[in-house]
Scaffold this motif. Structure first.
Motif: not given
Lengths: 260, 260
Positions: A72, A75-76, A78-79, A93, A102-103, A106, A110
């Protein structure tokens, strides 16, 4: 060869990823951790590993960036990476649950590098034959990650999100669920002051059978052979209602025709 | 040293018992089998092993006689032994379910030698650290069986019928029940054409953790950390109602507070 790699996070997976990557020839690994104080420098005896605690201090031209943080948080973190780094690195990931892309929100670069196993900082890890599921937007980077897995003696595999989700479920069954049965057995034995270690050679035999028999072929025991007398004796020994329910559920799953 | 030993039966346990005993210095093992034809002579390359198919042909002065037949045949075959043999040998059974003195109705020289493991004729067996539960009417023979277990590098243990019954129940949990979970995982994966062997490195990691962590300390996974989202994803992937029921039972046993 890529020789400048970023790893975000230094938990159980991050630790073993850094350890393995830093042993590749001419490879430098920069590790992002939130607190530098948390690093036990005695355990890091490689000059190929550098730690930073500011994302701005990451090498801006590193072509690979592994996000080895909790699902969880992937994402945070990487952003939040610096824009110049984001503009060129591949964001990888390592989760078996999240979709490969998933990325993609961003970065268009990925990728996925998911080793199916259970990692622990406190113990050495052998990558040998460990399946590593690989995906990615860029075929060149996919190929590179494939070779990287091979260099670690792991077993690179290409598959899809659905198959990986099924594998994750199966992994929970053979890891968490079987470990829970070990725990229930230990609880039962400890009530009778019997050491759990008596069971360890048997457990090792059970799993080593998988090297030459399918689990269906390897099945033995009172449920499989319909030995109702032994099953009743066992039920008579169980005081824990939860264990009784587990015992019956598993016994009937092994032999649905059994009348206990 | 006793050097004349009888083993009744040549099944999975009998095979490995004969194999181990025949390697002790100056030891001759006479094995009773119902059909001599069933013996694959190519696999018996020791001059210390002799096979007979008539109970009358057993050496009448052998001081030890292991009944390595199925639990429900132990009493019958021992009762049929020649009187002169019965008058002097110690009758040893190898069952974890029967009381130690199961053969006391046949002979006052009863004993127990129960190795807690899973034996297979088709594969080599290491006796190292295998607990062998020992009991017997005669303290001298008990001591001798204890030393015999030590000579095999096993771990002799003295305990009582009740503790052995509890251990047998625990053994079913960590062997038959976990193997059933492997089987259910294999069924699930095969529906998706995914090879089961991807899980084997993880299974080996799970069991090797028991060398340094208790099962309670080693527990991880979505149930333990209350990750309801992953649990719901898993349930969505399960079509087999029986597996769904097992999954829920085990998940709630790991984390009783969980609301799925």
């Amino acid at each position: 060869m890529i020789n400048d790699i970023i790893v975000l996070g230094y938990g159980n997976l991050g630790y073993h990823l850094v350890d393995a990557l830093s042993q590749l020839p001419d490879c430098t690994v920069t590790v992002y951790v939130r607190k530098l104080k948390s690093i036990d420098s005695k355990r890091v005896n490689s000059s190929s590993i550098r730690f930073v605690n500011h994302l701005e201090d990451l090498p801006p031209t590193a072509p690979l960036c592994f996000a080895a943080v909790k699902d969880d948080a992937i994402h945070k973190v990487c952003k939040s990476l610096p824009k110049n780094l984001l503009a060129q690195t591949s964001l990888i990931h390592c989760s078996g649950v999240l979709p490969a892309n998933h990325l993609s929100v961003v970065s268009s670069r990925w990728a996925l590098f998911y080793p199916l196993n259970s990692f622990s900082k406190d113990h050495s890890f052998s990558w040998e034959k460990v399946p590593v599921f690989i995906d990615g937007a860029d075929p060149k980077k996919r190929k590179y990650l494939w070779q990287l897995a091979e260099q670690l003696s792991a077993r690179p595999v290409e598959n899809n999100d659905r198959d990986r989700a099924v594998l994750h479920l199966a992994a929970v069954m053979v890891n968490n669920f079987t470990n829970h049965l070990y725990q229930k057995a230990e609880e039962l034995l400890s009530k009778h002051q019997i050491p759990f270690h008596y069971l360890i050679p048997l457990i090792k035999t059970t799993t080593s059978k998988l090297d030459y028999l399918s689990p269906a072929e390897a099945q033995t025991g009172p449920a499989a052979r319909g030995d109702v007398e032994t099953i009743r004796k066992h039920l008579g020994l169980i005081e824990d209602e939860n264990l009784k329910s587990l015992y019956l559920e598993l016994t009937h799953s092994i032999n649905p025709d059994l009348k206990t």
